[in-house]
Design a protein around this motif. Structure first.
Motif, mmCIF file in Angstrom:
data_model
loop_
_atom_site.group_PDB
_atom_site.id
_atom_site.type_symbol
_atom_site.label_atom_id
_atom_site.label_comp_id
_atom_site.label_asym_id
_atom_site.label_seq_id
_atom_site.Cartn_x
_atom_site.Cartn_y
_atom_site.Cartn_z
ATOM 1 N N VAL A 72 34.240 46.591 35.677
ATOM 2 C CA VAL A 72 32.617 45.605 35.001
ATOM 3 C C VAL A 72 33.197 44.366 35.130
ATOM 4 C CG1 VAL A 72 31.547 45.081 33.304
ATOM 5 C CG2 VAL A 72 32.349 47.320 33.382
ATOM 6 N N PRO A 73 32.615 43.132 35.340
ATOM 7 C CA PRO A 73 32.927 41.775 35.589
ATOM 8 C C PRO A 73 33.259 42.199 34.165
ATOM 9 C CG PRO A 73 30.083 42.057 36.138
ATOM 10 C CD PRO A 73 31.045 43.462 35.571
ATOM 11 N N HIS A 74 34.091 40.954 32.636
ATOM 12 C CA HIS A 74 34.612 39.626 33.975
ATOM 13 C C HIS A 74 36.608 40.475 34.154
ATOM 14 C CE1 HIS A 74 32.295 36.639 34.380
ATOM 15 N NE2 HIS A 74 32.012 37.092 33.884
ATOM 16 N N ALA A 75 36.285 42.097 34.525
ATOM 17 C CA ALA A 75 37.064 41.642 34.734
ATOM 18 C C ALA A 75 38.216 41.962 36.021
ATOM 19 C CB ALA A 75 37.538 44.381 34.232
ATOM 20 N N LEU A 76 40.208 41.939 35.012
ATOM 21 C CA LEU A 76 40.320 41.377 36.437
ATOM 22 C C LEU A 76 41.814 42.610 36.315
ATOM 23 C CD1 LEU A 76 41.085 37.796 35.222
ATOM 24 C CD2 LEU A 76 39.724 38.665 37.755
ATOM 25 N N ALA A 77 42.542 42.487 37.997
ATOM 26 C CA ALA A 77 43.582 43.577 37.810
ATOM 27 C C ALA A 77 44.049 42.761 39.552
ATOM 28 C CB ALA A 77 43.326 44.391 38.049
ATOM 29 N N ARG A 78 45.141 42.500 38.909
ATOM 30 C CA ARG A 78 46.534 41.617 39.763
ATOM 31 C C ARG A 78 46.941 42.540 40.881
ATOM 32 N NH1 ARG A 78 51.206 37.687 37.367
ATOM 33 N NH2 ARG A 78 50.145 35.931 37.986
ATOM 34 N N SER A 90 39.101 42.944 30.852
ATOM 35 C CA SER A 90 40.145 42.938 30.852
ATOM 36 C C SER A 90 40.982 43.049 31.843
ATOM 37 C CB SER A 90 40.291 44.506 30.400
ATOM 38 O OG SER A 90 40.165 45.976 31.557
ATOM 39 N N TYR A 91 42.300 43.060 31.733
ATOM 40 C CA TYR A 91 43.227 42.384 32.233
ATOM 41 C C TYR A 91 44.696 43.762 32.770
ATOM 42 C CZ TYR A 91 46.863 39.028 34.290
ATOM 43 O OH TYR A 91 47.738 38.515 35.037
ATOM 44 N N THR A 92 44.907 43.757 34.012
ATOM 45 C CA THR A 92 45.420 44.736 34.188
ATOM 46 C C THR A 92 46.665 43.679 35.223
ATOM 47 O OG1 THR A 92 44.873 46.744 33.855
ATOM 48 C CG2 THR A 92 46.181 46.637 35.786
ATOM 49 N N ASN A 93 48.007 43.263 34.924
ATOM 50 C CA ASN A 93 49.115 43.528 35.651
ATOM 51 C C ASN A 93 49.613 43.773 36.667
ATOM 52 O OD1 ASN A 93 50.177 40.582 36.027
ATOM 53 N ND2 ASN A 93 51.180 40.003 33.926
#
Length: 272
Positions: free
Chosen positions: A97-103, A117-120
């Motif tokens: 879902v915007p603005h989820a970020l996964a590196r 959310s953020y996943t590193n």
């Protein structure tokens, strides 16, 4: 795999080897395998025991110096970083879902849902897990199947020291809103962590369900229901309350996670 590990270990001991194309290729191969879930920073070895793959963490650490800074643009948004973002979520069966970020270098299994959310890098998020709004899955954190990380949950990252265990949340656990889990703490299967619980590697986790308290550090047993608490500690300036976590019951077989948490709180006349 042994050859890959040997190359990583040799480069870790002699950083001059980072200039060699073969070393850089080996490091990038490890990050690609992490991204695909083919290897993990830590993995279960049976029972409550997990093995930390130190050489994989070393590869992650050495990935940063061999990468160049790049500008990433997405509509009006601009980022400037060394690590690209993950792609091809539809192929992986992951809802983002915007603005989820996964590196890139993190693994998301089929059925994972990422709210904003953020996943590193180095993290492993297994099948069917929900990473809710503003939750953070830190570097190398290991999250099991069908886990719910509620809004604002923070799972700490760990890259150094390389022998340190990452945060581990096992299958079926429910982590309540704004809970913080750091310093390699380990949450057992189907445990229920109430809102605002903070657990570090040294936090006292006290089971108060029996006639005498039973204390853990850095580990929550399976199916435990946990809420924030405090205990009295003596200091030179006097007696003060210090945060801890309290195990107040066990999740019931007959109810789902949310209901079992509510039941445990109600039975003990506790509201959070």
């Amino acid at each position: 795999m042994n050859d890959l590990r040997a190359t990583i270990e040799a480069a870790w001991d002699d950083r001059a080897q980072l200039q060699q194309s073969a070393t850089q290729e080996a490091i990038r191969c490890v990050i690609h395998m992490l991204d695909k879930g083919e290897i993990r920073v830590a993995e279960p070895t049976g029972g409550e025991k997990w093995q930390v793959n130190e050489w994989v963490k070393k590869a992650v650490l050495m990935y940063f110096p061999i990468q160049q800074m790049e500008t990433i643009e997405a509509g009006p948004f601009e980022f400037h970083d060394k690590i690209p973002l993950k792609k091809n979520f539809a192929e992986q069966g992951v809802r983002v879902v915007p603005h989820a970020l996964a590196r890139y270098g993190s693994y998301l299994s089929k059925g994972v849902i990422l709210m904003p959310s953020y996943t590193n890098i180095g993290a492993y998020v297994d099948e069917g897990t929900m990473v809710d709004t503003w939750a953070t899955v830190g570097s190398c954190a290991q999250v099991g199947k069908h886990v719910h990380l509620s809004g604002g949950v923070g799972l700490g990252g760990v890259l150094e020291p390389v022998q340190a265990a990452p945060v581990i949340v096992e299958d079926g656990a429910f982590i309540g809103s704004r809970s913080i889990l750091v310093e390699g703490c380990h949450i057992g299967k189907e445990a229920v962590i109430g809102a605002n619980v903070c657990i570090t590697g040294s936090t006292k986790i006290i089971d108060v369900t029996g006639a005498e308290p039973k204390e853990y550090k850095g580990y929550v047993p399976p199916r435990s229901v946990v809420i924030p608490g405090s205990y009295t500690k003596e200091f030179p300036a006097g007696s003060y309350q210090v945060p801890c976590a309290l195990i107040i019951g066990l999740r019931k077989e007959s109810t789902d996670l949310k209901t079992s948490l509510n039941d445990a709180l109600r039975e003990n006349e506790i509201a959070v």
